[in-house]
Design a protein around this motif. Structure first.
Motif: not given
Lengths: 236, 102
Positions: B38-56
């Motif tokens: 997901l991180q590579r596909e969406c081009g997000l940083t670890q922290g950014n992806l973590s926070s978005h996944l946490a919200r979802l």
């Protein structure tokens, strides 16, 4: 800014390309073909020495493992090589049972009014058709086997190899299948080789399988090497 | 305000955020994917992806499972039924607006 629907077809296509990207599926299919070639060659030997029977049985067991558990074998290899480097996504074919995406994509594309029915159909089926390019090679090899088995003249091998090579080239250029030049050149080369060495019709099947398998394995290994170079494992 | 435009106001804001829309689209197209993919596909940083996944995850749209594939530890993410439905609903609304554009 104009709102646009999420690109589901593109996301699926990328997932499919991702499965092929490391070359492991091609490599495994190639090894299965080579095992099949060994199996057929040893089975066709007359008389059969003890070593040939032993090799045949070993090849048979390994061939069946590769045939029926190809995805599992690829997954085991990917768990060691690919997933730690670039991550895991559902393998192609497994995502269908859970994703009712076609209906939605159909809606999205049809309602946009921008695509004709033909384009719509092709864009919906494109990802499925491109799932496993190795199957193209396997099918052509099987077709070659049947033709060369039925016709005794040795030149039929060269002719069949050239025609099948042309078909693969067309598949790669017109249908945009991801087939490497090694895979395209392998069948004409195998056919010419079989004609030049006057291989008997009982061993032609093994010859074509060996040629196709070797090409798939080499192309897969090269792809894997490129992938490993491009994606070094990050220190944990 | 036309009814088509009103659909824009009714879009699920949780999904409408670009990073989360990328995550939802990727998870919708794949049955499941791990954190690294997901991180590579969406081009997000670890922290950014973590926070978005946490919200979802908090919204009940995705489920996150820690597992192993061989010896490799995986953080698998997949859409829940509610997430799938919300995403389909989001796309349908967007299509209505898109269809009304000249």
């Amino acid at each position: 800014m104009q709102p646009s629907t999420p690109d589901l077809t593109g996301a699926r296509q990328r997932a499919l390309n991702y499965w092929q990207q490391d070359g492991l599926p091609g490599l495994v299919t190639g090894v299965a073909c080579l095992l099949g070639a060994v199996l057929l060659y040893t089975a066709g030997l007359q008389p059969q020495p003890a070593w040939a029977i032993a090799v045949m049985l070993t090849a048979l067991v390994l061939f069946l493992v590769f045939l029926f558990a190809a995805t599992a074998v690829v997954n085991v290899l990917k768990a060691r090589l690919t997933y730690p480097r670039t991550g895991y996504a559902t393998p192609p074919g497994e995502e269908n049972s859970h994703v009712p995406g076609s209906r939605l994509t159909t809606l999205a594309l049809a309602e946009s009014g921008m695509q004709s029915d033909a384009t719509l159909l092709s864009s919906l089926t494109a990802w499925g058709d491109r799932a496993r390019p190795s199957w193209w090679i396997l099918l052509t090899v099987v077709a070659a086997c049947l033709i060369t088995r039925l016709v005794a003249n040795a030149w039929v091998c060269a002719a069949t190899g050239l025609i099948l090579g042309l078909l693969l080239w067309l598949a790669s250029t017109v249908a945009h299948e991801s087939i490497s030049w090694i895979e395209i050149a392998s069948l004409p080369a195998t056919g010419i080789g079989l004609t030049a060495f006057q291989v008997s019709s009982s061993h032609r099947l093994a010859g074509f399988l060996a040629g196709g398998g070797a090409a798939l394995s080499i192309a897969g290994a090269l792809r894997l090497q490129r992938y490993l170079r491009g994606n070094p494992r990050s220190p944990a | 305000m036309t009814s088509e435009l009103r659909q824009l106001a009714q879009l699920d804001r949780l999904i409408h955020e670009p990073a989360r829309l990328m995550i939802m689209t990727t998870l919708y197209a794949n049955r499941e994917a791990d954190f690294l993919y997901l991180q590579r596909e969406c081009g997000l940083t670890q922290g950014n992806l973590s926070s978005h996944l946490a919200r979802l995850d908090a919204a009940g749209y995705v489920e996150i499972e820690k597992t192993f594939k061989g010896k490799y530890p995986l953080t698998l993410c997949r859409l829940k039924r509610a997430g799938r439905r919300a995403f389909e609903d989001y796309v349908r609304k967007l299509q209505v607006v898109e269809a009304s554009l000249p």
